[in-house]
Design an enzyme around this catalytic site. Structure first.
Site: not given
Length: 299
Positions: A147, A177, A182
């Site tokens: 990130y 997906d 998540d």
């Protein structure tokens, strides 16, 4: 755009509402909406990895063990910070899959497999296409993926769930997906990579990423002090909700990717709806394991 600016302003409040050890000031470049231009030092993902025969090993004063009633161990292979790194899961002398072999539910909540510890940057994830599904660092175009600034919560997934890429959501008209669902854990502690923490779902956000449905379950560890205050989505401060949403909206833009979108008018669904979504992904996983759905390259 005006609404995005207001939400982005609220994003700054997140650090005050998510308790953590003090860090150097963080800098944001709002004119260019570079929300990830964060200059503060962050914890390395490699400094808090659950290893050895223990269920969870705290790694220093900043990192704490979470409730982990499911007994498993992890073992590192390869070299940290390289494409060869793998965090493998074991029960006794046998290798197990954190995706398929760890149960979805524990005694007090749902089992979250922690992939990315709070305040770290390495994009770690369960390797769904590798044997026994170890945790590895994501690779894009031959480069390890990080990130552009630290993530302000613990990030992971629920085992024995799957967002089916073959099934279209009846309202959102997008497909899953191809990953486990998540989890964004907003508690006050940094959890070790590879640890299994029991969490309480508070709500869920329907993110649309590159045309795919990518649910984000907002949750808190059952042994975190905030678990006494947070029981549903309305209990979570608005600045935290906005901060999570805006982070996921913007985080790919430094790589010249478009903004991510969100279904249901960008609103979080409540805890009851989150559990329904989790159960739907669990049913999809069961069909995958039973061979009733095309697995493709998944292991």
């Amino acid at each position: 755009i005006r609404n995005s600016v207001l939400r982005s302003t609220n994003y700054l409040k997140v650090l005050k509402l998510l308790p953590q050890k003090a860090n150097p000031p963080m800098k944001f470049s709002f004119p260019s909406f570079a929300l990830l231009a964060i200059t503060a030092q962050s914890a390395s993902a490699w400094s808090n990895v659950a290893t050895s025969a223990a269920i969870i090993r705290p790694a220093g004063a900043r990192h704490f063990a979470a409730a982990a009633l499911y007994s498993t161990a992890t073992e590192i292979s390869g070299e940290t910070g390289t494409e060869s790194f793998r965090l493998n899961f074991k029960e006794g002398n046998s290798s197990i899959s954190p995706w398929h072999d760890i149960p979805m539910k524990g005694e007090k909540g749902y089992n979250m497999v922690v992939e990315i510890p709070k305040m770290s940057k390495a994009k770690m994830e369960i390797a769904t296409k590798e044997e026994n599904n170890p945790i590895a660092q994501d690779v894009k175009k031959g480069k390890l993926r990080d990130y552009h600034g630290p993530i302000f919560w613990n990030y992971g997934c629920l085992p024995q769930t799957w967002e089916d890429p073959n099934e279209e959501h009846p309202e959102l008209k997008v497909f899953g997906d191809d990953d486990p669902i998540d989890v964004v854990e907003i508690g006050s502690k940094a959890l070790d990579m590879g640890s299994v923490a029991e969490v309480k779902p508070l709500g869920v956000l329907a993110m649309i990423d590159d045309g795919e449905l990518d649910w984000k379950v907002l949750a808190v560890s059952v042994d975190d002090p905030l678990a006494e205050e947070y029981n549903d989505i309305d209990d979570v401060p608005a600045a935290v909700l906005d901060g999570v949403r805006e982070w996921f909206r913007w985080y790919k833009t430094p790589d010249d990717k478009p903004l991510n979108g969100f279904g249901f008018d960008e609103k979080y669904l409540n805890a009851a709806e989150a559990e329904k979504v989790i159960e739907e992904t669990h049913e999809a996983w069961k069909k995958l394991k039973a061979g009733e759905t095309e697995a493709g390259k998944l292991w």
